[in-house]
Design an enzyme around this catalytic site. Structure first.
Site, short mmCIF file in Angstrom:
data_model
loop_
_atom_site.label_atom_id
_atom_site.label_comp_id
_atom_site.label_asym_id
_atom_site.label_seq_id
_atom_site.Cartn_x
_atom_site.Cartn_y
_atom_site.Cartn_z
N GLU A 1 -9.98 -1.32 4.91
CA GLU A 1 -8.76 -1.58 5.67
C GLU A 1 -9.06 -1.57 7.17
OE1 GLU A 1 -5.56 1.20 4.99
OE2 GLU A 1 -4.17 0.04 6.20
N GLU B 1 -6.44 8.73 17.37
CA GLU B 1 -6.94 10.11 17.43
C GLU B 1 -7.74 10.43 16.17
OE1 GLU B 1 -3.79 9.23 18.04
OE2 GLU B 1 -3.60 9.67 20.16
N GLN C 1 0.84 -1.21 0.00
CA GLN C 1 0.00 0.00 0.00
C GLN C 1 0.87 1.26 0.00
OE1 GLN C 1 -2.05 0.68 3.73
NE2 GLN C 1 -3.75 1.69 2.69
N GLY C 2 0.78 2.05 -1.05
CA GLY C 2 1.55 3.29 -1.13
C GLY C 2 0.68 4.51 -0.87
N TYR C 3 0.32 4.71 0.39
CA TYR C 3 -0.47 5.89 0.78
C TYR C 3 0.43 6.93 1.47
CZ TYR C 3 -5.34 4.22 0.08
OH TYR C 3 -6.54 3.82 -0.45
N SER C 4 1.01 6.54 2.64
CA SER C 4 1.73 7.52 3.48
C SER C 4 3.01 8.01 2.82
CB SER C 4 2.09 6.89 4.83
OG SER C 4 0.96 6.32 5.42
C1 LIG Z 1 3.60 -0.52 11.54
C2 LIG Z 1 3.09 0.44 10.53
C3 LIG Z 1 2.71 -0.02 9.28
C4 LIG Z 1 2.27 0.89 8.31
N1 LIG Z 1 1.99 0.42 7.05
C5 LIG Z 1 1.65 1.30 6.10
C6 LIG Z 1 1.49 0.87 4.75
O1 LIG Z 1 1.64 -0.31 4.42
N2 LIG Z 1 1.20 1.80 3.80
C7 LIG Z 1 1.02 3.11 4.10
O2 LIG Z 1 0.71 3.88 3.21
N3 LIG Z 1 1.17 3.57 5.37
C8 LIG Z 1 1.49 2.69 6.37
N4 LIG Z 1 1.69 3.13 7.66
C9 LIG Z 1 1.58 4.55 7.93
C10 LIG Z 1 0.41 4.95 8.81
O3 LIG Z 1 -0.78 4.95 8.10
C11 LIG Z 1 0.75 6.30 9.42
O4 LIG Z 1 1.84 6.12 10.31
C12 LIG Z 1 -0.40 6.91 10.17
O5 LIG Z 1 -1.42 7.29 9.28
C13 LIG Z 1 0.03 8.13 11.01
O6 LIG Z 1 0.74 9.05 10.21
P1 LIG Z 1 2.18 9.60 10.65
O7 LIG Z 1 3.03 8.43 11.01
O8 LIG Z 1 2.64 10.52 9.60
O9 LIG Z 1 1.93 10.40 12.00
P2 LIG Z 1 1.33 11.85 12.14
O10 LIG Z 1 0.19 12.03 11.20
O11 LIG Z 1 2.45 12.83 12.08
O12 LIG Z 1 0.75 11.80 13.62
C14 LIG Z 1 1.58 11.93 14.78
C15 LIG Z 1 0.67 11.96 15.99
O13 LIG Z 1 -0.21 13.10 15.93
C16 LIG Z 1 -1.56 12.69 16.01
N5 LIG Z 1 -2.38 13.51 15.11
C17 LIG Z 1 -2.11 13.82 13.83
N6 LIG Z 1 -3.09 14.60 13.31
C18 LIG Z 1 -4.01 14.76 14.31
C19 LIG Z 1 -5.25 15.44 14.39
N7 LIG Z 1 -5.77 16.10 13.34
N8 LIG Z 1 -5.93 15.40 15.57
C20 LIG Z 1 -5.42 14.72 16.63
N9 LIG Z 1 -4.24 14.06 16.61
C21 LIG Z 1 -3.54 14.07 15.46
C22 LIG Z 1 -1.59 11.25 15.55
O14 LIG Z 1 -2.68 10.56 16.08
C23 LIG Z 1 -0.26 10.73 16.09
O15 LIG Z 1 -0.40 10.40 17.46
C24 LIG Z 1 2.14 2.26 8.64
C25 LIG Z 1 2.48 2.70 9.92
C26 LIG Z 1 2.96 1.82 10.86
C27 LIG Z 1 3.36 2.36 12.21
#
Ligand SMILES: Cc1cc2nc3c(=O)[nH]c(=O)nc-3n(C[C@H](O)[C@H](O)[C@H](O)COP(=O)(O)OP(=O)(O)OC[C@H]3O[C@@H](n4cnc5c(N)ncnc54)[C@H](O)[C@@H]3O)c2cc1C
Length: 401
Positions: A246, A388, A128-131
């Site tokens: 998902e 969150e 999955q290429g989202y993040s």
């Molecule tokens: C083990 C693992 C597997 C993953 N696998 C995939 C994958 O296969 N493909 C893919 O695309 N992505 C993947 N991800 C990415 C995942 O979807 C993101 O880590 C997640 O969406 C959070 O984004 P971020 O890490 O950029 O954190 P951030 O968005 O920077 O968040 C940091 C903190 O701030 C909080 N926060 C952020 N915005 C808000 C808000 N508006 N209100 C309140 N709190 C907030 C969050 O809850 C978190 O606690 C994976 C992540 C992990 C840890």
């Protein structure tokens, strides 16, 4: 909690149990046992997926018209629970749980005719290429660019936290095709091969010690425009639909429930600090009871969602309840497992859960991967959208705040 099964469902449960007994060979059970993270060791697990594909059960959540077995919601739940209880390997379900439903709803006839059969036969491993480094919770701010060039797009940028990208044949990927208007209005959804020129995959090792995550780089990668699902710049709608599956497509409670049953067995074998069985410790019993009640409540929600899915509906915001509670219960179950194991949870022995190893493990068989699972699943309340973010979705869409 026991499912209240009628005679037909009991017959189905027996059928599933018989199939698992006959087909879960020692190799597959070993792969299930040696699962330190989300997924089991890749090679035996792909072989297990083939066995399921041949039986027609791999894509068991799918409607019959697309090649699924046409099970009811209760049957799907029984299947999930029985495979967990039997200790089957944990497969890469990104194709069947995420790409499949999206192609069924938004795919062209050609995509339906090619992509869906390939998932039914487990021909490809998906990622999955989202993040992106600058786009996680705020996914719509993604910057990976796809610029049209003849019949192709030329892609430049990077994706991060891409689970299983190092083993994947294909990726479903969100790209920016326009910078006009709101960020959500300039995104497209593409499916393409991972071995195209210009794609580089670099590992990210977690503090649990495993390699499941990666960063993926795109450097002038040429992808046919025909691989786009949905209209250009309409990818946000497709992406959100996929996220519902998902978050809401995989029930958490069968896994947590199977873990709870193992835990209940374990507490009779392990003693607390005072030497008495943990089964006699009132504090521990209280936490166990709280977990069990939480599982029962979550199970009801999950069954409701699965029933809606069986009738062709999408999970909607209920998938956020599902994800939020399921991931919290999973973490609670793993924490209690760590507590139960006590000293056995301390040794760091990653070599003891490499598939095919002959290492003598310090921990008993039932506790071998507990510590690595505990650390690995600290991420359960982050991946697929953090807790969150799920609370915000529920506040807006369920409570209208
Ligand atoms: C083990 C693992 C597997 C993953 N696998 C995939 C994958 O296969 N493909 C893919 O695309 N992505 C993947 N991800 C990415 C995942 O979807 C993101 O880590 C997640 O969406 C959070 O984004 P971020 O890490 O950029 O954190 P951030 O968005 O920077 O968040 C940091 C903190 O701030 C909080 N926060 C952020 N915005 C808000 C808000 N508006 N209100 C309140 N709190 C907030 C969050 O809850 C978190 O606690 C994976 C992540 C992990 C840890």
């Amino acid at each position: 909690m026991d499912l209240d099964l009628g005679p037909e469902d009991q017959a189905f449960q027996n059928e599933v149990r018989t199939f698992l007994k006959e087909n879960l060979t020692d190799e597959f059970l070993e792969a299930g046992r040696l699962t330190p993270a989300v997924r089991s060791p890749i090679e035996p697990t792909r072989r297990w997926a083939k066995v399921l594909a041949e039986k027609g059960w791999l894509c068991h959540p799918w409607p019959a018209e697309f090649g699924g077995p046409g099970w009811t919601a209760v049957q799907k739940y029984i299947y999930e629970l029985e495979t967990e209880l039997a200790g089957a390997p944990s497969i890469n379900n990104m194709g069947l749980r995420m790409v499949g439903p999206v192609v069924m709803k938004y795919g062209t006839e050609e995509q339906k005719a090619t992509v869906l059969p390939s998932i039914l036969n487990d021909e490809f491993a998906w990622c999955q290429g989202y993040s992106e480094p600058g786009a996680g919770s705020d996914l719509a701010s993604l910057q990976t660019r796809a610029v049209p060039d003849g019949d192709n797009y030329v892609i430049n940028g990077s994706k991060i936290w891409t689970t299983g990208a190092h083993n994947a044949d294909k990726i479903f990927c969100l790209v920016r095709t326009s910078t006009e208007g709101k960020p959500q209005e300039g995104i497209s959804f593409l499916l393409f091969d991972m071995d195209l020129p210009g794609i580089t995959v670099k590992p990210i090792l977690t503090y649990a010690g495993d390699h499941e995550l990666n960063q993926v780089f795109f450097d002038d990668v040429r992808v046919p425009q025909s691989s786009r699902v949905g209209d250009e710049n309409q990818g946000w709608t497709v992406a959100k639909y996929l996220l519902e599956f998902e978050r809401g497509g995989v029930p958490y409670t069968p896994r947590v429930k199977a873990g709870l049953l193992r835990l209940k067995d374990m507490i009779h074998k392990e003693a607390g600090g005072d030497g008495r069985s943990l089964a006699e410790d009132p504090d521990f019993r209280g936490r166990l009871a709280k977990l069990e009640i939480g599982i029962q409540a979550a199970e009801i929600i999950e069954k409701r969602v699965m029933s809606a899915l069986s009738q062709g509906e999408n999970p909607g915001y209920a998938s956020s309840i599902f994800k939020l509670r399921g991931s919290e219960l999973l973490q609670e179950m793993l924490e209690l497992t760590m507590k139960t194991l006590g000293n056995y949870a301390a040794p760091y022995q990653p070599e003891a859960y490499v598939f095919g190893n002959n290492v003598e493990a310090v921990a008993p068989n039932y506790g071998l991967t507990a510590t690595s699972k505990y650390y690995n699943q600290r991420a359960a309340t982050i991946y697929a959208g953090s807790s969150e973010v799920q609370r915000t979705i529920l506040a807006k869409h369920a409570l209208g705040l």
